[in-house]
Design a protein around this motif. Structure first.
Motif, PDB file in Angstrom:
ATOM      1  N   GLU A 102       0.830  -1.205   0.000  1.00 14.68           N
ATOM      2  CA  GLU A 102       0.000   0.000   0.000  1.00 14.68           C
ATOM      3  C   GLU A 102       0.864   1.255   0.000  1.00 14.68           C
ATOM      4  O   GLU A 102       0.606   2.203  -0.736  1.00 14.68           O
ATOM      5  N   LYS A 103       1.898   1.247   0.815  1.00 14.26           N
ATOM      6  CA  LYS A 103       2.758   2.429   0.900  1.00 14.26           C
ATOM      7  C   LYS A 103       3.598   2.612  -0.356  1.00 14.26           C
ATOM      8  O   LYS A 103       3.841   3.729  -0.809  1.00 14.26           O
ATOM      9  N   VAL A 104       4.044   1.504  -0.948  1.00 16.67           N
ATOM     10  CA  VAL A 104       4.785   1.610  -2.206  1.00 16.67           C
ATOM     11  C   VAL A 104       3.885   2.168  -3.311  1.00 16.67           C
ATOM     12  O   VAL A 104       4.305   3.010  -4.107  1.00 16.67           O
ATOM     13  N   ILE A 105       2.643   1.719  -3.355  1.00 12.16           N
ATOM     14  CA  ILE A 105       1.693   2.248  -4.339  1.00 12.16           C
ATOM     15  C   ILE A 105       1.518   3.750  -4.155  1.00 12.16           C
ATOM     16  O   ILE A 105       1.453   4.521  -5.119  1.00 12.16           O
ATOM     17  N   LYS A 106       1.454   4.205  -2.900  1.00 14.66           N
ATOM     18  CA  LYS A 106       1.320   5.638  -2.636  1.00 14.66           C
ATOM     19  C   LYS A 106       2.481   6.425  -3.213  1.00 14.66           C
ATOM     20  O   LYS A 106       2.298   7.489  -3.812  1.00 14.66           O
ATOM     21  N   ARG A 425      12.203  -1.733  -7.577  1.00 12.24           N
ATOM     22  CA  ARG A 425      12.595  -0.550  -6.812  1.00 12.24           C
ATOM     23  C   ARG A 425      11.716  -0.439  -5.565  1.00 12.24           C
ATOM     24  O   ARG A 425      10.500  -0.326  -5.654  1.00 12.24           O
ATOM     25  N   VAL A 426      12.371  -0.469  -4.421  1.00 11.65           N
ATOM     26  CA  VAL A 426      11.678  -0.307  -3.142  1.00 11.65           C
ATOM     27  C   VAL A 426      12.120   1.013  -2.548  1.00 11.65           C
ATOM     28  O   VAL A 426      13.299   1.191  -2.251  1.00 11.65           O
ATOM     29  N   PRO A 427      11.215   1.967  -2.386  1.00 13.20           N
ATOM     30  CA  PRO A 427      11.616   3.295  -1.897  1.00 13.20           C
ATOM     31  C   PRO A 427      12.139   3.242  -0.479  1.00 13.20           C
ATOM     32  O   PRO A 427      11.477   2.748   0.430  1.00 13.20           O
TER      33      PRO A 427
END
Length: 473
Positions: A102-106, A425-427
């Motif tokens: 969910e946070k990656v989508i954001k 890619r993982v922020p």
């Protein structure tokens, strides 16, 4: 709302020497209706872990049982050990992962963050999600709360399914247990009488686990024929007590394929009770988070199966494509209305037998003359991508494609192929710490979906050394 007293069990983890002697607790990183999550470090080797303090014993028992059944999967979080005693909450020691889907989508959706996803990246996320769900269903586990925030992600790009507090395990007739009549034979009483350590063999470490994510999709072993699965589970009041989403308890932390080869989706299974026998009876219809809840649940069904996970899966994949929730209903009635606007009305023509759903005659809507269709919700997506979602989001549960069937779908097996996990890619922040801290600005987007968390009315601020303060609204 009055402040909780200092002796509230939410803080009891700090006073338990059997835990603090093995783990250094750093901070509270999530709270929900039935659990609190702490970031911690294992003292013996400095391994980062998540400590999940569960305030409802039945929910804890279900999560432990599901994770034991799934302990071989590379796409399900690892349960290292757990602590329990007669007068304390159960504490699960879980693999720590830095963020969730969910946070990656954001981030990706925020003004094209990370430069947007490539098609190959999207496909790799989908493959990992499907492998996680397939592992559950091969092991006769229904998760019942699939949503982006329950798919956790490590710095290495590996995605893992978490938060099994609402899960149910089904046992096929003829099978005494999942692991040769050993692990799942444990009774709830014995589970909670003493501290339990789950010894993980070296050959099941992260480095040595078989990783089908890197195997060409065509070589993934298929399960048996996919038949309709209808579960028969004894209803108990703990279903009603534990069916609320746990809000942010899964956001940063929280084991898979069993030896049962036969696909359980289309057979009649029953839940094994604590006496080793089987019982028949209904499930609760209030499982899962509203935005991802299958129509049969919205209409009160208590006789459903793993197909409810498949509907949720379709909503998750659609959100990957659009970076927005597909059906963000504000109430159950609004949820049904939003689905109708896209798919049209639910009737016997699209799902024979739907009129038997408990609330079908009670909930009435005007006929939607011109439903918009799923394609309208997936602008600028290819026909193959739209087709993938359509195979999951159909009213008739028997018509929904299984996770394994989708792993062999044309979309995932044609160019551009899914990128290797190492290329995802993982922020993360520039300082090497978690990009997604548990700050209040990252919390709460989906709390309105049914959470009854005691923490909904105040903010938790974490500090160094495990200190934290409460600010009431």
């Amino acid at each position: 709302m009055d402040p909780p007293p200092p002796t509230t069990k939410s803080w009891s983890i700090h006073t338990r020497t059997e835990i603090t002697s093995k783990y250094k607790i750093h901070s509270l990183i999530g709270s929900g209706t039935f659990s609190d999550i702490y970031k911690a470090t294992r003292i013996s080797d400095n391994l980062p872990v998540a400590l999940k303090e569960v305030h409802h014993s039945q929910s804890a028992f279900r999560e432990i049982e599901a994770l034991q059944a799934l302990h071989h999967s590379p796409n399900v979080v690892v349960l290292h050990e757990f602590f329990s005693s007669d007068d304390e909450d159960v504490v699960l020691v879980l693999e720590y992962l830095v963020t969730d889907l969910e946070k990656v989508i954001k981030v990706v959706g925020r003004e094209g963050g990370m430069g947007g996803w490539s098609v190959g990246e999207v496909k790799r996320w989908i493959v990992q999600i499907l492998l996680a769900v397939d592992a559950c269903h091969r092991s006769s586990v229904i998760h019942r709360d699939l949503k982006p925030s329950n798919f956790l992600i490590g710095e290495d790009g590996v995605l893992k399914l978490a938060d099994f507090g609402q899960a149910r395990i089904r046992i096929a007739p003829g099978f005494d247990s999942f692991h040769h009549n050993t692990q799942l034979q444990s009774q709830e009483s014995s589970v909670f009488q003493h501290q339990n350590t789950l010894t993980e063999p070296e050959n099941t470490s992260q480095e040595n686990r078989s990783n089908p994510m890197e195997v060409p999709l065509g070589t993934i072993e298929e399960s048996g024929p996919s038949d309709e699965f209808k579960s028969n589970d004894p209803f108990d009041e703990t279903d009603r007590e534990t069916n609320f989403p746990d809000a942010d308890t899964s956001c940063l932390a929280t084991c898979t394929t069993s030896d049962v080869e036969e696909d359980f989706l289309k057979s009649n299974y029953s839940y094994e009770n604590n006496d080793g026998g089987t019982e028949s009876g209904p499930l609760t219809s209030c499982a899962g988070t509203r935005w991802f809840r299958a129509p049969e649940l919205l209409f009160g069904s208590t006789n459903y199966g793993a197909e409810v996970d498949l509907w949720s899966l379709g909503c998750v994949i659609a959100e990957l494509f659009t970076l927005q929730p597909l059906f963000p209903g504000t109430s159950d009635i609004d949820q049904i209305s939003r689905i109708y606007e896209v798919l049209g009305n639910l009737n016997e023509e699209v799902w024979p037998g739907c009129a038997q759903l408990p609330d079908y005659q009670i909930i009435n809507f005007e006929k939607v003359e011109n439903p918009s269709g799923l394609a309208s919700c997936l602008p600028n997506r290819s026909q193959d991508e739209i087709s993938l979602v359509k195979k999951l989001l159909c009213y008739d549960p028997a018509g929904r494609a299984t996770a394994m069937e989708l792993l062999h779908d044309k979309y995932l097996n044609e160019e551009p192929l899914p990128v290797p996990v190492s290329e995802l890619r993982v922020p993360l922040s520039n300082h090497g710490t978690d990009y997604f801290s548990s700050g209040s600005e990252e919390w709460g987007d989906r709390r309105e979906l049914g959470s009854d968390s005691d923490f909904d009315e105040f903010d938790v601020t974490t500090g160094s050394g495990g200190d934290f303060s409460i600010q009431f609204s």
